[in-house]
Design a protein around this motif. Structure first.
Motif, short mmCIF file in Angstrom:
data_model
loop_
_atom_site.label_atom_id
_atom_site.label_comp_id
_atom_site.label_asym_id
_atom_site.label_seq_id
_atom_site.Cartn_x
_atom_site.Cartn_y
_atom_site.Cartn_z
N THR A 1 99.38 96.96 94.48
CA THR A 1 98.99 97.02 95.67
C THR A 1 99.69 98.41 96.54
N ASP B 1 93.92 96.61 91.17
CA ASP B 1 94.29 96.77 92.51
C ASP B 1 94.00 95.27 93.32
N PHE B 2 94.80 95.15 94.42
CA PHE B 2 94.76 93.72 95.27
C PHE B 2 93.67 94.18 96.19
#
Length: 523
Positions: free
Chosen positions: A91, A63-64
């Motif tokens: 994201t 995940d960002f």
């Protein structure tokens, strides 16, 4: 969702998923496990970095937006220790996507938005898998070549063939990734008679199931693979049959040197075949050179033996000629030995090379060989010689040169013998040579000859005292003798007591050649 054709069968790829949302982690891991991936998950970015550092993974999905550090920072730290892992960043907020420059700089291979459907993510993963397969092939080829390059210096160290085969076997096992392998070399491909090089007809090293004496391999294993070994050699190509990989070793001009073999569960791919072909070429070159060197060493050994026999024959001839002179004139027995000894000491003190010293040594022994052509009455006459008798005895240097010229082995000695009665001022005989016209070997022998003559009893006079002989040498500087050589010889004579003791054997009427001054010393 795309249909899973592979089911739960492992596909050989290891995936790491990092997201601070446990629900997303569970959903993604379940999906990709059904595709055959081995999956590990983690919610904490810092803990994930430690796991990534300590393990090996092919693909990272992360995940960002995370806490305490975001996905781009995770990748930035990851790239400090792992540049090979493929990264796909997710994201859930399109407006918070990482900048394009960041994606490029961190070598992030894929980026997509989170979704309840995984089609786009699966396509990215499949694209990564294709790239990983290609890049792994490249890395494997690079690693294999690096391993071969590291092995090459050891192959060309000209070690014994058996030891070389052991090194080859070790690298073969590493390339094929097996514990069962063998190297079989046939020296007769290069050497027409391996026995001359002290080699067996078959050189064999085995490991694992092939770790056995050659006769057992020949009786147990060879009959099973013989046709394929012959086919591999005849067609000069790698052959895989019934779990055995055979690699021919080919020398120059298509000479068959032998074969490498290894047991492996699967047929070799193009990468392994290419690596084995490269390695086999290096091994063949090393074997060919090593076998030729062994042949050269064997020939050199035989030549050395022949040369020693020739040298022994040479010195036996020298000894026979020297004894001829001694037998001719009882009063000068041992004179040639002493002249040779003094001359060598002087040549060595003048720092001439070994070849020069050898010429001086032999010429000293044979300097009076021409006297065998002089009448016994003249040689043994106790009174002063007449002019005619002196003219006869002055012929002995020339006669000596003529005698020696008939024998090839003394081709460089005759000129020295001919000139040993020349004088530095040009009044000597037989050719009235002067100064540097006289060979340096002859100038050395002239001093040694004169000194020993003065220090020895002759039938026409008693020997001089040491002081008187030294005085005569001093007076002859620049006239009879080379002045510089005389000065150096007088330095040698400072140790005369030791020298005289070493030459005591030459005054023994029943003497044999001193054991410490034999044929080897002359050469």
């Amino acid at each position: 969702m795309r249909k899973n054709r592979a089911g739960k069968e492992k596909n050989g790829f290891k995936m790491f998923i990092l997201d601070d949302d446990r629900n997303i982690l569970d959903a993604l891991s379940a999906n990709f496990r059904t595709k055959g991936y081995e999956v590990e998950t983690q919610e904490n970015p810092l803990t994930a970095l430690e796991q990534l550092k300590n393990g090996h993974y092919d693909i990272l999905i992360l995940d960002f937006i995370m806490s305490p550090i975001c996905g781009d920072e995770v990748v930035a730290r990851l790239r400090k220790f792992d540049n090979r892992i493929y990264v796909i960043m997710l994201t859930g907020h399109k407006e918070l996507a990482p900048p394009l420059n960041t994606i490029r700089e961190l070598e992030i291979q894929g980026y997509c938005e989170k979704s309840s459907r995984y089609d786009q993510l699966e396509l990215l993963v499949e694209s990564c898998v294709k790239c990983i397969r290609h890049i792994n092939t490249i890395y494997r080829y690079q690693d294999g070549l690096s391993s071969i390059l590291d092995a090459i210096p050891h192959l060309h160290q000209m070690v014994p063939v058996d030891e070389l085969c052991g090194q080859v076997l070790k690298e073969l096992k590493a390339l094929v990734q097996t514990g069962d392998g063998f190297v079989w070399v046939k020296p007769d491909g290069v050497l027409t008679d391996p026995g001359n090089a002290e080699l067996p007809a078959d050189i064999y090293r085995g490991a694992g199931s092939y770790d056995k004496p050659f006769f057992e391999f020949e009786n147990e294993d060879f009959p099973v693979i013989v046709e394929h070994v012959r086919k591999s050699m005849a067609e000069q190509r790698i052959i895989f049959h019934n779990g055995v990989l055979l690699v021919p070793l080919l020398g120059k001009r298509e000479i068959i040197l032998g074969v490498m073999g290894a047991k492996t569960g699967t047929a070799p791919d193009t990468t392994l075949e290419a690596l084995l072909s490269v390695y086999a070429e290096q091994v063949s070159t090393a074997l060919h050179n090593t076998l030729l060197k062994m042949l050269l060493n064997a020939n050199n050994k035989r030549l050395s033996g022949m040369n020693k026999r020739l040298m022994d024959s040479y010195m036996q001839t020298v000894e026979a000629l020297r004894l001829l002179v001694d037998a001719k004139d009882i009063y000068t027995r041992g004179h040639s030995d002493r002249v040779s000894y003094y001359a060598v000491k002087l040549a060595e003190r003048l720092e001439y090379d070994a070849e020069f010293v050898k010429r001086v040594r032999v010429a000293g022994l044979l300097h009076d060989i021409g006297k065998i052509g002089v009448s016994d009455a003249v040689l043994s006459k106790p009174e002063r010689l007449s002019e005619e008798e002196f003219r006869e005895i002055k012929k002995h240097p020339g006669m000596g040169a003529n005698i020696l010229s008939c024998m090839e082995m003394f081709s460089n000695t005759g000129e020295i013998v001919c000139a040993h009665h020349e004088r530095y001022d040009g009044t000597g005989y037989p050719r009235k040579l002067k100064g540097e016209e006289i060979p340096p070997e002859a100038r050395i022998i002239a001093i040694a000859d004169a000194f020993d003559a003065m220090m020895s009893d002759r039938h026409y006079r008693k020997k001089l005292s040491f002081a008187a002989a030294v005085s005569q040498l001093e007076e002859g500087k620049g006239a009879q003798f080379d002045g510089h050589y005389v000065d150096v010889f007088l330095e040698v004579l400072k140790d005369y007591d030791t020298i005289n003791e070493q030459l005591r054997w030459t005054y023994d009427e029943n003497k044999g050649r001193n054991e410490n001054y034999g044929a080897e010393e002359y050469l």
